[in-house]
Design a protein around this motif. Structure first.
Motif, PDB file in Angstrom:
ATOM      1  N   LEU A  65      12.636 -16.715  -3.927  1.00 45.54           N
ATOM      2  CA  LEU A  65      11.186 -16.626  -4.112  1.00 45.54           C
ATOM      3  C   LEU A  65      10.723 -17.383  -5.359  1.00 45.54           C
ATOM      4  CD1 LEU A  65      10.649 -12.850  -3.226  1.00 45.54           C
ATOM      5  CD2 LEU A  65      10.244 -14.835  -1.755  1.00 45.54           C
ATOM      6  N   GLU A  66      11.662 -17.968  -6.081  1.00 49.20           N
ATOM      7  CA  GLU A  66      11.386 -18.744  -7.293  1.00 49.20           C
ATOM      8  C   GLU A  66      10.606 -17.910  -8.314  1.00 49.20           C
ATOM      9  OE1 GLU A  66      10.412 -23.453  -8.141  1.00 49.20           O
ATOM     10  OE2 GLU A  66       8.889 -22.241  -7.158  1.00 49.20           O
ATOM     11  N   PRO A  82       0.828  -1.219   0.000  1.00 40.64           N
ATOM     12  CA  PRO A  82       0.000   0.000   0.000  1.00 40.64           C
ATOM     13  C   PRO A  82       0.858   1.263   0.000  1.00 40.64           C
ATOM     14  CG  PRO A  82      -0.823  -1.591   1.600  1.00 40.64           C
ATOM     15  CD  PRO A  82       0.489  -2.128   1.116  1.00 40.64           C
ATOM     16  N   ASN A  83       0.457   2.212  -0.819  1.00 39.13           N
ATOM     17  CA  ASN A  83       1.131   3.515  -0.903  1.00 39.13           C
ATOM     18  C   ASN A  83       2.595   3.398  -1.322  1.00 39.13           C
ATOM     19  OD1 ASN A  83      -1.256   4.829   0.113  1.00 39.13           O
ATOM     20  ND2 ASN A  83      -0.636   4.201   2.179  1.00 39.13           N
ATOM     21  N   PHE A  84       2.918   2.319  -2.040  1.00 42.53           N
ATOM     22  CA  PHE A  84       4.314   2.126  -2.456  1.00 42.53           C
ATOM     23  C   PHE A  84       4.704   3.147  -3.517  1.00 42.53           C
ATOM     24  CE2 PHE A  84       7.524   0.352  -5.291  1.00 42.53           C
ATOM     25  CZ  PHE A  84       8.526   0.046  -4.383  1.00 42.53           C
ATOM     26  N   LYS A  85       5.883   3.712  -3.357  1.00 36.69           N
ATOM     27  CA  LYS A  85       6.423   4.662  -4.316  1.00 36.69           C
ATOM     28  C   LYS A  85       7.876   4.304  -4.600  1.00 36.69           C
ATOM     29  CE  LYS A  85       7.209   9.597  -5.151  1.00 36.69           C
ATOM     30  NZ  LYS A  85       7.113  10.973  -4.588  1.00 36.69           N
ATOM     31  N   PRO A  86       8.223   4.040  -5.864  1.00 33.18           N
ATOM     32  CA  PRO A  86       9.613   3.695  -6.181  1.00 33.18           C
ATOM     33  C   PRO A  86      10.566   4.807  -5.758  1.00 33.18           C
ATOM     34  CG  PRO A  86       8.175   3.203  -8.035  1.00 33.18           C
ATOM     35  CD  PRO A  86       7.352   3.985  -7.052  1.00 33.18           C
ATOM     36  N   GLY A 116      20.369 -17.314  -1.918  1.00 29.62           N
ATOM     37  CA  GLY A 116      19.917 -17.723  -3.241  1.00 29.62           C
ATOM     38  C   GLY A 116      19.933 -19.220  -3.423  1.00 29.62           C
ATOM     39  N   THR A 117      19.709 -19.967  -2.327  1.00 30.68           N
ATOM     40  CA  THR A 117      19.811 -21.424  -2.373  1.00 30.68           C
ATOM     41  C   THR A 117      18.498 -22.124  -2.057  1.00 30.68           C
ATOM     42  OG1 THR A 117      22.136 -21.323  -1.713  1.00 30.68           O
ATOM     43  CG2 THR A 117      21.018 -23.423  -1.396  1.00 30.68           C
ATOM     44  N   THR A 118      17.795 -21.666  -1.021  1.00 25.21           N
ATOM     45  CA  THR A 118      16.633 -22.385  -0.497  1.00 25.21           C
ATOM     46  C   THR A 118      15.346 -21.609  -0.746  1.00 25.21           C
ATOM     47  OG1 THR A 118      18.033 -23.350   1.216  1.00 25.21           O
ATOM     48  CG2 THR A 118      15.656 -23.479   1.554  1.00 25.21           C
ATOM     49  N   TYR A 119      14.308 -22.333  -1.091  1.00 24.65           N
ATOM     50  CA  TYR A 119      13.019 -21.742  -1.443  1.00 24.65           C
ATOM     51  C   TYR A 119      12.335 -21.084  -0.257  1.00 24.65           C
ATOM     52  CZ  TYR A 119       8.087 -21.599  -2.928  1.00 24.65           C
ATOM     53  OH  TYR A 119       6.803 -21.212  -3.213  1.00 24.65           O
ATOM     54  N   THR A 120      11.819 -19.891  -0.491  1.00 23.27           N
ATOM     55  CA  THR A 120      10.938 -19.195   0.441  1.00 23.27           C
ATOM     56  C   THR A 120       9.540 -19.202  -0.162  1.00 23.27           C
ATOM     57  OG1 THR A 120      12.698 -17.730   1.243  1.00 23.27           O
ATOM     58  CG2 THR A 120      10.431 -16.990   1.554  1.00 23.27           C
ATOM     59  N   PRO A 121       8.536 -19.745   0.518  1.00 18.94           N
ATOM     60  CA  PRO A 121       7.186 -19.807  -0.066  1.00 18.94           C
ATOM     61  C   PRO A 121       6.738 -18.450  -0.602  1.00 18.94           C
ATOM     62  CG  PRO A 121       7.259 -21.074   1.954  1.00 18.94           C
ATOM     63  CD  PRO A 121       8.581 -20.362   1.863  1.00 18.94           C
ATOM     64  N   ALA A 122       6.246 -18.457  -1.831  1.00 15.17           N
ATOM     65  CA  ALA A 122       5.924 -17.196  -2.496  1.00 15.17           C
ATOM     66  C   ALA A 122       4.806 -17.395  -3.506  1.00 15.17           C
ATOM     67  CB  ALA A 122       7.167 -16.641  -3.195  1.00 15.17           C
ATOM     68  N   LYS A 123       4.176 -16.296  -3.867  1.00 13.08           N
ATOM     69  CA  LYS A 123       3.192 -16.290  -4.945  1.00 13.08           C
ATOM     70  C   LYS A 123       3.926 -16.435  -6.275  1.00 13.08           C
ATOM     71  CE  LYS A 123       0.758 -12.718  -2.301  1.00 13.08           C
ATOM     72  NZ  LYS A 123       0.330 -11.287  -2.321  1.00 13.08           N
ATOM     73  N   SER A 124       3.320 -17.143  -7.199  1.00 12.55           N
ATOM     74  CA  SER A 124       3.918 -17.294  -8.526  1.00 12.55           C
ATOM     75  C   SER A 124       3.353 -16.227  -9.455  1.00 12.55           C
ATOM     76  CB  SER A 124       3.621 -18.682  -9.092  1.00 12.55           C
ATOM     77  OG  SER A 124       4.235 -19.680  -8.305  1.00 12.55           O
ATOM     78  N   PRO A 125       4.195 -15.447 -10.090  1.00 17.42           N
ATOM     79  CA  PRO A 125       3.701 -14.364 -10.947  1.00 17.42           C
ATOM     80  C   PRO A 125       3.132 -14.889 -12.257  1.00 17.42           C
ATOM     81  CG  PRO A 125       6.077 -14.504 -11.101  1.00 17.42           C
ATOM     82  CD  PRO A 125       5.665 -15.492 -10.041  1.00 17.42           C
ATOM     83  N   GLU A 180      13.161  -5.276  -0.847  1.00 18.99           N
ATOM     84  CA  GLU A 180      12.006  -5.088   0.038  1.00 18.99           C
ATOM     85  C   GLU A 180      10.700  -5.199  -0.740  1.00 18.99           C
ATOM     86  OE1 GLU A 180      14.172  -2.138   3.320  1.00 18.99           O
ATOM     87  OE2 GLU A 180      12.834  -1.305   1.784  1.00 18.99           O
ATOM     88  N   TYR A 181      10.678  -4.639  -1.936  1.00 23.18           N
ATOM     89  CA  TYR A 181       9.483  -4.710  -2.775  1.00 23.18           C
ATOM     90  C   TYR A 181       9.154  -6.161  -3.134  1.00 23.18           C
ATOM     91  CZ  TYR A 181       6.817  -4.860  -7.101  1.00 23.18           C
ATOM     92  OH  TYR A 181       5.899  -5.194  -8.061  1.00 23.18           O
ATOM     93  N   LEU A 182      10.154  -6.923  -3.554  1.00 22.73           N
ATOM     94  CA  LEU A 182       9.922  -8.314  -3.954  1.00 22.73           C
ATOM     95  C   LEU A 182       9.372  -9.136  -2.796  1.00 22.73           C
ATOM     96  CD1 LEU A 182      13.142  -8.955  -6.091  1.00 22.73           C
ATOM     97  CD2 LEU A 182      10.801  -8.690  -6.945  1.00 22.73           C
ATOM     98  N   ARG A 183       9.946  -8.972  -1.623  1.00 22.98           N
ATOM     99  CA  ARG A 183       9.487  -9.745  -0.470  1.00 22.98           C
ATOM    100  C   ARG A 183       8.082  -9.328  -0.042  1.00 22.98           C
ATOM    101  NH1 ARG A 183      15.375  -9.636   2.497  1.00 22.98           N
ATOM    102  NH2 ARG A 183      16.154 -11.607   1.621  1.00 22.98           N
ATOM    103  N   ALA A 184       7.820  -8.023  -0.063  1.00 25.62           N
ATOM    104  CA  ALA A 184       6.502  -7.545   0.352  1.00 25.62           C
ATOM    105  C   ALA A 184       5.420  -7.942  -0.645  1.00 25.62           C
ATOM    106  CB  ALA A 184       6.533  -6.027   0.518  1.00 25.62           C
ATOM    107  N   THR A 185       5.776  -8.031  -1.923  1.00 29.46           N
ATOM    108  CA  THR A 185       4.793  -8.305  -2.968  1.00 29.46           C
ATOM    109  C   THR A 185       4.567  -9.795  -3.181  1.00 29.46           C
ATOM    110  OG1 THR A 185       5.424  -6.251  -4.088  1.00 29.46           O
ATOM    111  CG2 THR A 185       4.203  -7.868  -5.389  1.00 29.46           C
ATOM    112  N   TYR A 186       5.634 -10.606  -3.075  1.00 29.27           N
ATOM    113  CA  TYR A 186       5.519 -12.008  -3.473  1.00 29.27           C
ATOM    114  C   TYR A 186       5.668 -13.023  -2.343  1.00 29.27           C
ATOM    115  CZ  TYR A 186       5.549 -10.392  -8.287  1.00 29.27           C
ATOM    116  OH  TYR A 186       5.214  -9.777  -9.468  1.00 29.27           O
ATOM    117  N   ALA A 187       6.409 -12.716  -1.295  1.00 28.90           N
ATOM    118  CA  ALA A 187       6.597 -13.703  -0.228  1.00 28.90           C
ATOM    119  C   ALA A 187       5.278 -13.950   0.494  1.00 28.90           C
ATOM    120  CB  ALA A 187       7.659 -13.226   0.755  1.00 28.90           C
ATOM    121  N   LEU A 188       4.998 -15.214   0.802  1.00 32.57           N
ATOM    122  CA  LEU A 188       3.795 -15.564   1.548  1.00 32.57           C
ATOM    123  C   LEU A 188       4.079 -15.415   3.036  1.00 32.57           C
ATOM    124  CD1 LEU A 188       2.639 -18.716  -0.456  1.00 32.57           C
ATOM    125  CD2 LEU A 188       1.625 -16.433  -0.494  1.00 32.57           C
ATOM    126  N   GLN A 189       3.296 -14.608   3.689  1.00 32.39           N
ATOM    127  CA  GLN A 189       3.512 -14.329   5.110  1.00 32.39           C
ATOM    128  C   GLN A 189       2.998 -15.481   5.972  1.00 32.39           C
ATOM    129  OE1 GLN A 189       5.303 -11.699   5.787  1.00 32.39           O
ATOM    130  NE2 GLN A 189       5.301 -11.096   3.623  1.00 32.39           N
TER     131      GLN A 189
END
Length: 327
Positions: free
Chosen positions: A270-271, A52-56, A236-245, A318-327
């Motif tokens: 995040l695969e 929310p309210n993200f600005k590059p 960059g070795t082990t999977y972190t559960p994430a949404k698939s784009p 930070e953007y990638l984790r906030a957008t795709y990582a499953l909390q």
């Protein structure tokens, strides 16, 4: 001890084979390919949206956020062990010119008022994107990523972190074993394991036929690639559960940049499949990014799933984790 540590980064055998399919699969866009491969792990109800309210952030050239200094310095270690392999595009050359000789929409390196024009000599360009299945902390995979930068190839990377649910099983299905890197060239129908074989293939097909010395030293090449990763071991070795784009992300960058490396580590964990737009020194694509943004700096991320485009490695992570990582 260092040798053992370096080689332990690889979780797979070094033997492999080359597969030449008798029939080429029907041509498909890479967007459709990603949807078909990842749909099993993504619910149709999952929404992909920026925070929310993200600005590059505004780009800050050569600036390192204080909390990322250690990570960036560690990611720069391969520059020493790999003798900066991949920092220059094939046939790189430069000349000192007057600033007036550079058109306003063209990129040029400026060093304290000295304008440097960089050029290169590239081989044939593939019509379709080459696909490579790999993961960040593998020294064999790094060797292939280095030649991708030297040849200035744009490649769709399918990350294969340990326990990843999508692309590791896909490699097993396509090639018969989970060994990395694994390359698929839809332009020729060729697919293959083995980093040295992939390097030789790419150089013959899309380069001048000559493998750079730093990539032709056999075990020594692999050893130095592994030693350069010791400071980032496990990243960059082990999977972190994430949404698939639904669509692959686009990352402008190149292997040697430590800023790009720490972003790539998160993309792999995040695969997240992504098109790497290679732009090492001498790449003509530096002009394209300069024309697109009015600025050249990498990494630069484009996410077609949210419409976000942004510089700055720390904020991209930070953007990638906030957008795709499953909390």
């Amino acid at each position: 001890m260092a040798m053992a540590s370096a080689l332990s980064l690889s979780q797979f055998p070094v033997s492999g084979y080359i597969c030449f399919p008798k029939r080429r699969a029907p041509s498909r866009s890479f967007c459709i390919r990603v949807m078909s491969e990842t749909s099993s792990s993504t619910s149709s109800s999952v929404t992909i949206a920026p925070p929310p309210n993200f600005k590059p952030p505004e780009p800050k050239r050569f600036a390192i956020r204080p909390d990322k200094i250690g990570e960036v310095l560690g990611a720069a270690l391969p520059l020493l062990f790999r003798f900066a392999t991949g920092i220059f595009v094939s046939g790189y050359s430069f000349s000192v010119v007057s600033k007036d000789e550079i058109p306003p929409d063209q990129y040029a390196l400026d060093l304290n008022g000295i304008t440097i024009k960089e050029t290169s000599k590239l081989g044939p360009r593939p019509e379709k994107y080459i696909e490579i299945y790999e993961f960040e902390s593998c020294p064999f995979c790094r060797k292939v990523r280095e030649i991708v930068g030297i040849l200035d190839l744009d490649v769709v990377f399918y990350p294969c972190p340990r326990n990843g649910p999508n692309f590791r099983p896909k490699v097993l299905q396509m090639g018969g074993k989970q060994q990395f890197p694994y390359m698929v060239d839809p332009n020729t129908g060729v697919s293959m394991y083995e980093s040295d074989a992939i390097i030789r293939y790419l150089v013959d097909k899309y380069g001048d036929g000559n493998v750079p010395l730093s990539l032709s030293l056999g075990f020594l090449t692999t050893l130095t690639a592994g030693l350069g990763m010791l400071s980032r071991i496990g990243k960059g070795t082990t999977y972190t559960p994430a949404k698939s784009p639904p669509k692959p992300l686009k990352l402008w960058g190149y292997e040697v940049s430590p800023f790009c490396k720490i972003v790539r580590e998160v993309l792999v964990e995040l695969e997240l499949p992504h098109l790497l737009v290679s732009c090492a020194r001498g790449s003509p694509k530096r002009h394209i990014l300069y024309q697109k943004t009015g600025h050249f700096q990498v990494p630069f991320l484009e996410d077609p799933n949210t419409g976000i485009e942004m510089f700055e490695s720390a904020e991209i992570i930070e953007y990638l984790r906030a957008t795709y990582a499953l909390q």
